[in-house]
Design an enzyme around this catalytic site. Structure first.
Site, PDB file in Angstrom:
ATOM      1  N   TYR A 170     -14.836 -35.379  53.429  1.00 36.56           N
ATOM      2  CA  TYR A 170     -15.345 -36.667  53.935  1.00 36.56           C
ATOM      3  C   TYR A 170     -14.967 -36.812  55.394  1.00 36.56           C
ATOM      4  CZ  TYR A 170     -15.829 -41.858  54.095  1.00 36.56           C
ATOM      5  OH  TYR A 170     -16.168 -43.159  54.390  1.00 36.56           O
ATOM      6  N   TYR A 191     -26.303 -37.899  54.180  1.00 38.81           N
ATOM      7  CA  TYR A 191     -25.031 -38.643  54.136  1.00 38.81           C
ATOM      8  C   TYR A 191     -24.840 -39.216  52.743  1.00 38.81           C
ATOM      9  CZ  TYR A 191     -21.180 -41.371  56.030  1.00 38.81           C
ATOM     10  OH  TYR A 191     -19.938 -41.879  56.305  1.00 38.81           O
TER      11      TYR A 191
END
Lengths: 150, 389
Positions: free
Chosen positions: B338, B288
């Site tokens: 994203y 992440y």
């Protein structure tokens, strides 16, 4: 009132729980909370101690002494009130009493900020209603140390 | 009853992502689910579980069931652990399937945070004179907006403690952009040089523009089933081998280092133990990357290098194409898209299946997928594999 004083940045609206804090900052006193059961200090307002969960919480005046844990210089303008200030300092300050708070640093050129520098609280009187606690280098902070800057 | 290899990802659906305007989060979600079911070769009527990643959209709540027209669900939840949510959704789905609560669980992320360009005045509308009620209004009164300052301060502290440099953070951004150049899904596909990285504008020092992730509109859906069911369907099963989660706390206390020592350590250990593998067995990392800093600190906390040595670990380019630890092989949230935790998850699925095209990594049997949220507050780890055991 903000317009009348030319203060362009947003300000918190005190509520019943936080009234002791904001009343004290107007009087240039920094208040934190302390648990009567376990003695731990905490910040911001909580109705119960985050360590032992007791509701026996008192407002106590902090010494105002702390150290700079980390900081950033913000270049982004997220609110027009800050447009004239960028880049401006945001800081995490470790108070002597063991709590870490968000604030800003005044009376210190950016290049002289360094992690670990001793700080002392002061107050920015934003409006007649709201003063904000801010921090300045404490006596003993070494001037001109710029090791943190690239 | 062993979770390792009992469940698998059987379907993946991705809408167009990026500056895609004129569609709602719900619209992206429904399309993503449709694509995922088609990808798996499943009928919508077979879906009996729905998990929704809550995000900035008010539409991502249990009522999404209605837009999808799903009936007779035995598992339904809108989950929130911020950026770590995707991993926790995988965990919940796998545990539910293992215990017979559901058989075909759809996981979905969708959002539409980007709006067409409008005047500066309009975008400030609602900025107003109030920063919030009570002491919760204090951070914004100082100018603390969004997530950038918290991560910037954590990165600054890491630099202070360990001498980590901007160039080392830049190496992460550069490696990921190199992967993105080979990814048709990626929003940023032009090469990034160190000079361009260093000269990019500061957002909140020490973080620069290219240290910060994109913002994207779009949606991704994933279908989780039993391993046995997955083997009957269209795609190579991507087995769920290990799971972990951690939220260490410690914020607001002086002399604590929650931005330096994160939950990745505990979550990673749990997941590796469940998978029955060692860290050195991991062939690809999908981490992440809301910021370059999160990749660096996560690599340290997983144990790929010692605490504080993340900068030296990444600066030789080992994360990039041809490197010894391929990481964020689609470009990640920094350069591709994203979709919170569905960004690393989706790329991990494509790599595991061997469907990553030009950017396919040869050795792709064991893939580590991370999620982190808050400001390094919440962590999830998922280990995916091409074999059930």
């Amino acid at each position: 009132m903000a317009e009348a004083h030319g203060y362009q940045k947003p300000l918190p609206v005190p509520d019943e729980d936080s009234q002791p804090f904001f009343q004290a900052t107007r009087e240039h006193r920094l208040m934190i909370q302390q648990c009567r059961a376990c003695g731990t200090a905490h910040w911001p307002f909580r109705s119960r101690c985050p360590v032992c969960l007791s509701p026996a919480i008192d407002w106590v005046q902090a010494s105002g002494q702390g150290r700079l844990s980390t900081f950033t210089l913000v270049h982004q303008v997220a609110h027009p009130g800050f447009a004239c200030d960028v880049p401006y300092i945001l800081a995490e300050v470790d108070l002597q009493e063991g709590v870490r708070i968000i604030s800003t640093i005044v009376d210190c050129p950016h290049a002289e900020l360094y992690i670990g520098m001793p700080l002392i609280v002061t107050f920015a009187d934003s409006t007649d209603e709201i003063s904000l606690p801010v921090f300045r280098p404490a006596p003993g902070a070494e001037p001109g140390y710029s090791g943190e800057r690239e | 009853m062993n979770l390792r290899g009992a469940c698998a990802i059987a379907g993946l659906g991705m809408t167009r992502m990026g500056k895609v305007y004129g569609r709602s989060a719900t619209d992206f979600a429904v399309e993503a689910v449709e694509l995922a079911l088609q990808d798996a070769g499943l009928q919508k009527a077979e879906v009996d579980g729905l998990l929704i990643n809550t995000n900035m959209s008010r539409e991502m709540n249990p009522q999404l069931q209605r837009a999808l027209g799903l009936e007779n669900l035995s598992l339904l939840n809108a989950m929130n652990a911020y950026g770590s949510t995707a991993g926790t959704m995988i965990q919940y789905a796998a545990m539910a399937i293992l215990h017979g609560l559901a058989q075909v669980v759809v996981l979905v992320y969708a959002d539409d945070p980007l709006k067409p360009a409008r005047g500066a005045g309009a975008s400030y509308s609602g900025a107003g004179r109030q920063s919030g009620t009570g002491m919760a209004g204090l951070p914004m009164a100082y100018g603390y907006y969004g997530a950038n300052p918290g991560y910037a301060m954590a990165a600054r502290r890491h630099m202070h403690l360990f001498g980590t440099t901007s160039e080392q953070l830049g190496a992460i951004a550069i490696a990921q952009r190199a992967w993105a150049q080979m990814n048709p899904w990626a929003q940023m596909r032009t090469p990034l040089s160190m000079e361009e990285y260093i000269h990019s504008r500061y957002i909140a020092e020490p973080l620069r523009l290219f240290d910060c992730c994109l913002v994207s509109n779009g949606g991704i859906a994933v279908v989780v089933t039993s391993a046995q069911r997955a083997r009957q369907l269209k795609q190579p099963p991507v087995y769920i081998l290990g799971l972990g989660q951690a939220a260490p706390g410690g914020f607001g206390r002086a002399d604590r280092e929650p931005g330096i020592y994160t939950g990745a350590r505990q979550a990673g250990e749990t997941a590796l133990r469940m998978a029955g593998i060692e860290l050195r067995d991991i062939e690809i990392c999908e981490l992440y990357d809301c910021y370059t800093y999160t990749v660096l600190v996560t690599l340290e906390d997983y144990g790929f290098c010692a605490k504080g040595e993340g900068g030296a670990f990444v600066e030789d380019g080992k994360l990039g194409p041809g490197g010894s630890l391929p990481t964020n092989t689609g470009g990640g949230e920094l350069s591709a898209y994203y979709m919170w935790g569905f960004t690393p998850l989706s790329e991990g699925i494509m790599q595991a299946r061997g469907q990553a095209g030009e950017r396919q990594v040869d050795r792709h049997d064991l893939i580590l997928v991370s999620g982190n949220g808050g400001v390094l507050s919440y962590h999830s780890t998922t280990i995916l594999g091409t074999h059930p055991a």
